[in-house]
Design an enzyme around this catalytic site. Structure first.
Site, PDB file in Angstrom:
ATOM      1  N   ASP A  41       0.865  -1.174   0.000  1.00 23.25           N
ATOM      2  CA  ASP A  41       0.000   0.000   0.000  1.00 23.25           C
ATOM      3  C   ASP A  41       0.914   1.240   0.000  1.00 23.25           C
ATOM      4  O   ASP A  41       2.143   1.145   0.098  1.00 23.25           O
ATOM      5  CB  ASP A  41      -0.960  -0.020   1.200  1.00 23.25           C
ATOM      6  CG  ASP A  41      -2.214   0.829   0.915  1.00 23.25           C
ATOM      7  OD1 ASP A  41      -2.162   1.687   0.012  1.00 23.25           O
ATOM      8  OD2 ASP A  41      -3.240   0.651   1.599  1.00 23.25           O
TER       9      ASP A  41
HETATM   10  C1  BGC Z   1      -5.099   3.159   0.090  1.00 23.81           C
HETATM   11  C2  BGC Z   1      -5.293   2.080  -0.934  1.00 23.81           C
HETATM   12  C3  BGC Z   1      -5.172   2.650  -2.325  1.00 23.81           C
HETATM   13  C4  BGC Z   1      -3.846   3.348  -2.456  1.00 23.81           C
HETATM   14  C5  BGC Z   1      -3.611   3.934  -3.836  1.00 23.81           C
HETATM   15  C6  BGC Z   1      -3.867   3.983  -0.174  1.00 23.81           C
HETATM   16  O1  BGC Z   1      -3.843   5.089   0.657  1.00 23.81           O
HETATM   17  O2  BGC Z   1      -5.005   2.556   1.367  1.00 23.81           O
HETATM   18  O3  BGC Z   1      -6.538   1.480  -0.760  1.00 23.81           O
HETATM   19  O4  BGC Z   1      -5.303   1.629  -3.269  1.00 23.81           O
HETATM   20  O5  BGC Z   1      -3.799   4.396  -1.514  1.00 23.81           O
HETATM   21  O6  BGC Z   1      -4.449   4.980  -4.100  1.00 23.81           O
END
Ligand code: BGC
Length: 756
Positions: free
Chosen positions: A296
């Site tokens: 993530d």
């Molecule tokens: C979130 C994810 C997301 C990623 C990319 C993160 O802050 O937890 O769910 O896919 O950002 O946008």
């Protein structure tokens, strides 16, 4: 500044503040591999892909390999990064730019490896569907399929071939804003919805021009942060992890999800992206997952703050060795990879494995054959009238009727209607959190939707809800214009109140400690109640709310969640009775925040809440042991009866075979409507306490007045067994109780069988 722009600058600050502490110690366990055969069948036709991957890998330098493990945001990509080329880029949505960087990668890099572009198409790209919690309320996997089929088509059209969805985090934490993104509190319902999303987005071959590869997230147990605070730690038994939180991930992987995202949170002290147990042992070895895991956002870097890595290089070591193949936003893999390989902290074979996984998915996505998109065609499939129609139908199917006294609903279009409330003429919030590329101007407000079907409609705001990034009570219905509200209600036959949260009150990092209606919204209800006019509260929210005060005063309550682009039209369809509200709650609604966590599939206690003397498991100040509205609950404009529960046998072999359970569903009312028949089981005596109920089947049916249909489900060892605390799936002999009903609280039809 965009959400991503903000985060890019936040990252710079983050890196400055990070300091070294702690050592990453991750344990690996050995699990049975009995389900790998499934995956082998799937990868058999890909032999040529494996050969191509091997040939390409053989030509790559270590630096080129480390670039493939690098995943940058739209704010980080430039020509120089594209020419390396990096492995992936996310959140870039301009097809001209995507095409440009892809040309740079393919034409200017030594080995011509295309970039995998990704986006968070969570509940739609341009045609925004209900938030996933809403979709889950439909208890209809076709709704989830429509969402991801159309989302994939619109996303792929701009040149993006990976979506960071489905989000399948089971959650018992309504305070957590990301409840909105998942399928609710139940692993079975969540699994059905997850599989439907994956299949619809990927199809049988995600190299097709309207398909994308899915990334199931957030691996794992992100939905159960302590105190409901986002990113917070999670501590749980192996049994709980496997029985409650992992099933939707497994369902998504079995449905073909070829990528996965590890989570921010730690489980038992080990952060998701440094967790060899969940990533290496369970996902890759036990489940036979041959795709890749991306971290993530800055989650590799955050291992420092978690206190399990001494510095960036140590974080890269911990994450790589745990099974995280690609690093999002931070670049420790690339910066430290050579040094880690040289010192032996990370093996070359592990680097090759990670690169192989990424290249494999790029080949499967057809990127080597068709790397480019035609920007002039990117708009051809966005927000098509047919997609809007589908969204309107599905949004209506996702609504849940929680209360309907005195036949308040449906409303007769000959009556005049007063729409009152801060969300009543609102387009912005209808799209919910994670609105993709949805535009406020495309959304239909409640007022516009109702007015289109009943011209005799007025609108009064009552108070303002301002969708703002940071909490400020001044933005949340600070005071109500009661005179205007009262006058509007008095001037109409029927009142529709549009209340609830802004879209920014749910979603990532949007945690609430209070689950009541925000600000003074309740005052609107109180004022309208005084007028004596029949009124319905239409709710917009991304989490279960505490509706105790709302339910005490309102005649009718329609839970609309955040319904998406056709919000007002679909709400009007339900309010005027064109569509029967047949949705059911995918989460329990508490009586107060103090009851949280409260969920239907809890284990029993030795002193149950509703048994015996004072020494039981009760809140002193909440008389009921039940939530206000239980999982699986929802009314309809008609009435139904479930009868005649039948089991095809009263014994089931622990080794194999199945039992068929069937039940008759009859529409006992006077209009056509939808019911969701639900099948639950309970294992009353087991080596570890089993949940008081477990959903193992559901079916949504539409029936005419007087019509009866028989619904049936197969139960086998996978239904009656459970994971123990050593991570073994066990099927124990003994009695299994069966319940068929219209909610998790319905004891209507019961029987039992014996596992031998
Ligand atoms: C979130 C994810 C997301 C990623 C990319 C993160 O802050 O937890 O769910 O896919 O950002 O946008």
């Amino acid at each position: 500044m965009s959400r991503f722009g903000r985060r890019a600058s936040a990252l710079a600050a983050l890196i400055v503040f990070l300091c070294a502490l702690g050592v990453g110690v991750v344990t690996a366990g050995n699990r049975s591999r009995d389900e790998r055969a499934l995956r082998k069948t799937r990868s058999a036709p890909s032999q040529t892909i494996e050969q191509k991957v091997s040939a390409l890998l053989g030509k790559m330098t270590l630096a080129e390999k480390l670039n493939q493990l690098t995943l940058l945001s739209d704010g980080q990509i430039n020509d120089s990064e594209a020419a390396k080329p990096v492995g992936g880029v996310f959140s870039l949505t301009d097809p001209d730019k995507i095409n440009h960087f892809q040309h740079v990668a393919v034409e200017q890099s030594r080995l011509h490896i295309p970039i995998l572009f990704a986006f968070d198409t969570i509940h739609g790209y341009r045609t925004i569907f209900p938030i996933p919690l809403g979709t889950a309320s439909s208890f209809d996997p076709n709704v989830a399929s429509d969402d991801h089929r159309i989302g994939a088509m619109e996303t792929a059209a701009v040149g993006i071939k990976q979506i960071y969805s489905p989000m399948v985090d089971v959650s018992h934490e309504p305070r957590w804003g990301r409840s909105s993104e998942g399928g609710g509190e139940d692993p079975y319902l969540g699994s059905v919805m997850a599989a439907a999303r994956v299949k619809a987005a990927q199809g049988s071959d995600y190299s097709a021009p309207d398909k994308v590869v899915t990334s199931v997230k957030h691996f794992a147990a992100y939905g159960q942060p302590e105190g409901g605070r986002d990113y917070n730690t999670t501590d749980m038994s192996e049994a709980r992890l496997r029985n409650l939180y992992l099933p939707p991930f497994k369902a998504a992987i079995d449905a073909g999800a070829d990528t996965a995202m590890c989570s921010f949170n730690a489980i038992n002290g080990v952060p998701g992206c440094a967790n060899s147990h969940t990533e290496n042992d369970i996902l890759k070895k036990e489940w036979g997952f041959d795709g890749f895991v991306e971290s993530d956002y800055t989650a590799v870097d955050e291992l420092l703050r978690h206190g399990v890595a001494a510095d960036g290089c140590d974080a890269a070591r911990a994450a790589l060795n745990a099974g995280t193949d690609m690093e999002m936003v931070s670049t420790h893999y690339r910066d430290c990879g050579a040094q880690l390989v040289k010192s032996g902290a990370v093996s070359m074979s592990r680097i090759n494995d990670a690169v192989r996984r990424i290249l494999r998915i790029k080949f499967r996505a057809g990127l080597f054959d068709n790397p480019y998109v035609d920007p002039s065609k990117a708009n051809d499939v966005q927000l098509l009238p047919a997609s809007r129609d589908t969204e309107r139908k599905d949004a209506a199917r996702s609504m849940v009727l929680l209360k309907n006294d005195n036949g308040t609903l449906p409303i007769d279009t000959s009556k005049s209607v007063a729409v009152i409330g801060p969300l009543g003429d609102d387009q912005h919030d209808m799209l919910g959190p994670w609105w993709g590329q949805g535009r406020d101007s495309d959304a239909v407000s409640v007022f516009d939707g109702i007015k289109a079907q009943d011209a005799n409609t007025t609108f009064t705001e009552g108070c303002k809800m301002v969708d703002a990034d940071l909490y400020d009570p001044a933005n949340e219905c600070p005071s109500v214009d009661t005179a205007a509200v009262t006058a509007a209600a008095q001037g109409a036959d029927q009142v529709v109140l549009a209340l609830g949260e802004t879209r920014g009150q749910s979603g990532e990092a949007e945690v609430r400690s209070d689950l009541k209606l925000p600000g003074h919204e309740q005052d609107i209800i109180d004022a309208v109640k005084q007028t004596g006019k029949p009124f319905t509260v239409v709710l917009f929210n991304g989490r279960p709310l505490d509706l105790t005060d709302v339910a005490a005063k309102s005649d009718a309550i329609l839970e609309a969640w955040f319904p998406g682009v056709e919000a007002g039209n679909s709400i009007a369809d339900v309010l005027f009775g064109k569509v029967d509200p047949g949705g059911k709650l995918p989460v329990s609604f508490p009586r107060s925040v103090g009851q949280v966590p409260i969920y239907y599939n809890h284990e029993p206690t030795g002193r149950p809440c509703d048994v015996g003397s004072k020494y039981n498991s009760r809140y002193r100040d909440i008389l009921s042991c039940q939530p206000l509205y239980p999982f699986g609950f929802g009314l309809s404009y008609t009435t139904f009866k479930l009868s005649n529960l039948q089991l095809s046998s009263h014994t089931l072999s622990a080794k194999g075979g199945s039992i068929t359970a069937s039940v008759d569903v009859t529409n006992t009312g006077s209009r056509q409507g939808d019911e969701v028949a639900q099948l639950y089981i309970h294992d009353p005596v087991a080596s570890i306490s089993q949940p008081v109920r477990r959903l193992r089947g559901f079916e949504r049916v539409t029936l005419d007045p007087g019509q009866t249909t028989t619904v049936s489900w197969k139960l086998d060892r996978s239904d009656v067994g459970f994971y123990d605390n050593s991570g073994n799936f066990v099927v124990e002999p003994g009695r299994i109780d069966v319940f068929a009903g219209d909610s998790s609280a319905d004891d209507g039809q019961t029987d039992s069988f014996t596992v031998q």
